[in-house]
Scaffold this motif. Structure first.
Motif, PDB file in Angstrom:
ATOM      1  N   ASP A   1      -3.373  -3.963  -1.480  1.00 38.07           N
ATOM      2  CA  ASP A   1      -2.061  -3.568  -0.983  1.00 38.07           C
ATOM      3  C   ASP A   1      -2.236  -2.412  -0.006  1.00 38.07           C
ATOM      4  O   ASP A   1      -3.343  -1.894   0.205  1.00 38.07           O
ATOM      5  N   VAL A   2      -1.148  -1.968   0.581  1.00 30.18           N
ATOM      6  CA  VAL A   2      -1.234  -0.987   1.663  1.00 30.18           C
ATOM      7  C   VAL A   2      -1.825   0.332   1.168  1.00 30.18           C
ATOM      8  O   VAL A   2      -2.609   0.978   1.881  1.00 30.18           O
ATOM      9  N   SER A   3      -1.516   0.738  -0.068  1.00 33.01           N
ATOM     10  CA  SER A   3      -2.029   2.012  -0.595  1.00 33.01           C
ATOM     11  C   SER A   3      -3.535   1.948  -0.821  1.00 33.01           C
ATOM     12  O   SER A   3      -4.271   2.871  -0.452  1.00 33.01           O
ATOM     13  N   LEU A   4      -3.993   0.855  -1.424  1.00 28.00           N
ATOM     14  CA  LEU A   4      -5.414   0.711  -1.727  1.00 28.00           C
ATOM     15  C   LEU A   4      -6.233   0.552  -0.446  1.00 28.00           C
ATOM     16  O   LEU A   4      -7.306   1.156  -0.294  1.00 28.00           O
ATOM     17  N   ALA A   5      -5.741  -0.256   0.478  1.00 29.68           N
ATOM     18  CA  ALA A   5      -6.451  -0.447   1.749  1.00 29.68           C
ATOM     19  C   ALA A   5      -6.514   0.864   2.539  1.00 29.68           C
ATOM     20  O   ALA A   5      -7.545   1.187   3.132  1.00 29.68           O
ATOM     21  N   THR A   6      -5.424   1.621   2.527  1.00 36.32           N
ATOM     22  CA  THR A   6      -5.400   2.908   3.237  1.00 36.32           C
ATOM     23  C   THR A   6      -6.399   3.887   2.625  1.00 36.32           C
ATOM     24  O   THR A   6      -7.081   4.624   3.346  1.00 36.32           O
ATOM     25  N   ALA A   7      -6.503   3.880   1.287  1.00 36.28           N
ATOM     26  CA  ALA A   7      -7.473   4.746   0.610  1.00 36.28           C
ATOM     27  C   ALA A   7      -8.904   4.367   0.996  1.00 36.28           C
ATOM     28  O   ALA A   7      -9.766   5.239   1.172  1.00 36.28           O
ATOM     29  N   LEU A   8      -9.168   3.062   1.137  1.00 36.05           N
ATOM     30  CA  LEU A   8     -10.492   2.607   1.573  1.00 36.05           C
ATOM     31  C   LEU A   8     -10.784   3.056   3.003  1.00 36.05           C
ATOM     32  O   LEU A   8     -11.892   3.522   3.306  1.00 36.05           O
ATOM     33  N   VAL A   9      -9.804   2.918   3.872  1.00 35.09           N
ATOM     34  CA  VAL A   9      -9.964   3.347   5.267  1.00 35.09           C
ATOM     35  C   VAL A   9     -10.305   4.831   5.319  1.00 35.09           C
ATOM     36  O   VAL A   9     -11.233   5.259   6.021  1.00 35.09           O
ATOM     37  N   GLU A  10      -9.563   5.630   4.547  1.00 33.51           N
ATOM     38  CA  GLU A  10      -9.788   7.079   4.542  1.00 33.51           C
ATOM     39  C   GLU A  10     -11.177   7.419   4.003  1.00 33.51           C
ATOM     40  O   GLU A  10     -11.874   8.278   4.558  1.00 33.51           O
TER      41      GLU A  10
END
Length: 470
Positions: free
Chosen positions: A257-266
């Motif tokens: 989801d957007v939160s998990l993917a964003t955490a991976l990107v960061e």
């Protein structure tokens, strides 16, 4: 312009009035309410038909109206001719706990306790505890906790999980851990809350230790847990653990989801693996402002300034409104690339078009940008005209730029004094100050700096880098 939804709403309202207020129709009407004007219409209708005396109608109206306008729902609540139910109190307390004014949730809870015969229940406590955490009201949160213990709700997992997050929000990881340790039953939410609490209080290593205990307890992490764990990797610059979490997500078919993917990107961006961060970012089906901002900042910090600027423009073209963090990444990119004109343009755009008040970080980017370009006078003007006192990072940036690019303007000695006042125990500051004094020929001051350093036992720490081995 013809609006069919408004017409249908008005027809049902007329129908409802003509048929003695059928409750089922009223419920449908309340569910269809989307605007404050529609709430006004229903409110007026309730008064005309005297249904505002009905406690059930009162509760339903507050439930419907509070997400649209919590202030209007509160006005209706306080001016009701009947005593509101506990459900109505809880509805408002809940809505304020997640609003921009969470303190109102605490205020309502105090009114509930002191001015009614109603008793808080398992739904009341999580909302008011959450509000205490958001306001960092440790004393008030502790008082609510004591009532939780007295009333026997300390066995409720939702209440306990919220208490853990509340104490973390107040900066007390010790009390959060105490609540967690005393839980008789811990689910995945409990473990996730404790891991997040350690992160909130800036104890990433402790968060990792809690996760290891979670594994021993054979509790499987969910996406919320994984977001926190990726934040641990980001704080500790632990790429190996971050990659293992990524692999866990893939092998267990966990939805990105957007939160998990964003955490991976960061995680990948902060750890310096910007290509992997970009691959994940490009594969995201949904992106929010945080996703874009993290990717823009990651590109800027990893030396891809042109790509950061291009991505920022793509974000704006899609209709997203950049925030203060977005502009920090953008201005940082302009600084590292030496794009002074673009940096000036974006700074003016931020202030004049987006009405964003510049922060210390924004001013720091401008000072750094002018300093790198040798525009010492412009950098000094930023420091002199900004509405707050410069921090040590900005001062070191300016003094170093002045030293490297010559003294086209007279140097302000007060900046050195301020730097030593802010950070009196950093040896590098004394060395920098001594260098400035030697440039001006003030050799007595250079000797004074050396004596001061020796007296305090300070040394200039050489530059260093992290290297991961085995």
């Amino acid at each position: 312009m013809y609006d069919s939804s408004t017409t249908n709403f008005q027809n049902k309202r007329i129908q409802l009035f003509n048929h003695d207020m059928n409750f089922h129709t009223l419920q449908n009407l309340l569910k269809q309410s989307k605007t404050l004007i529609q709430l006004h219409q229903i409110h007026s209708l309730l008064i005309k038909t005297a249904l505002h005396f009905d406690e059930f109608i009162l509760s339903n109206f507050i439930l419907t109206s509070s997400p649209i306008s919590v202030e209007y729902a509160t006005l209706f609540f306080h001016n009701s001719p009947v005593t509101p139910s506990l459900f109505a109190w809880n509805t408002l307390i809940k809505q304020y706990s997640k609003s921009q004014t969470p303190f109102e949730s605490v205020r309502l809870y105090c009114q509930l306790q002191t001015s009614t015969d109603l008793k808080a229940d398992k739904f009341t406590y999580p909302f008011v505890i959450k509000a205490c955490g958001r306001c960092a009201l440790l004393a008030a949160g502790g008082s609510v906790h004591s009532l939780v213990l007295k009333t026997g709700f300390d066995s409720n997992s939702v209440v306990n999980n919220t208490l853990v997050r509340m104490y973390a929000g107040c900066g007390n990881v010790g009390l959060a851990g105490q609540v967690f340790d005393e839980m008789s039953d811990r689910d995945v939410v409990s473990w996730s809350s404790m891991i997040a609490a350690c992160l909130t209080c800036n104890y990433p290593s402790k968060a990792l230790s809690v996760f290891l205990d979670m594994k021993q307890a054979k509790v499987k992490p969910n996406s919320v847990t994984l977001v926190s764990l990726l934040s641990v990797c980001t704080r500790l610059i632990n790429i190996r653990m971050g990659e293992s979490i990524h692999l866990y997500i893939l092998t267990n078919n966990i939805e990105l989801d957007v939160s998990l993917a964003t955490a991976l990107v960061e995680m990948y961006a902060i750890c310096g693996y910007i290509e992997k961060a970009m691959v994940i970012f490009n594969s995201m089906d949904e992106r929010n402002l945080q996703s874009w901002t993290i990717m823009i900042s990651g590109l800027a910090e990893n030396g891809h300034g042109e790509e950061a600027i291009s991505l920022f423009n793509d974000m704006v073209d899609l209709g997203l409104i950049p925030d203060t963090i977005s502009f920090s990444g953008l201005l940082s990119a302009c600084s590292h690339l030496g794009l002074v004109e673009k940096g000036q343009k974006y700074f003016d755009q931020m202030v004049k078009f987006y009405k964003i008040q510049p922060t210390m970080e924004h001013y720091g980017c401008m000072v750094d940008m002018y300093g790198r370009a040798g525009m010492i006078e412009e950098a000094y003007d930023v420091i002199r005209n900004m509405p707050m006192e410069p921090n040590s990072v900005m001062l070191r940036s300016f003094i170093s730029a002045y030293k490297n690019h010559g003294n086209r303007i007279s140097f302000d000695d007060n900046l050195v004094k301020l730097l030593l006042k802010i950070e009196p125990d950093l040896g590098a500051n004394y060395v920098l100050s001594a260098n400035m004094s030697s440039l001006s020929g003030y050799w007595n001051e250079v000797d004074d700096m050396r004596v001061s350093m020796k007296g305090k036992g300070l040394k200039k720490v050489p530059g260093c880098s992290w290297v991961e081995m085995k």
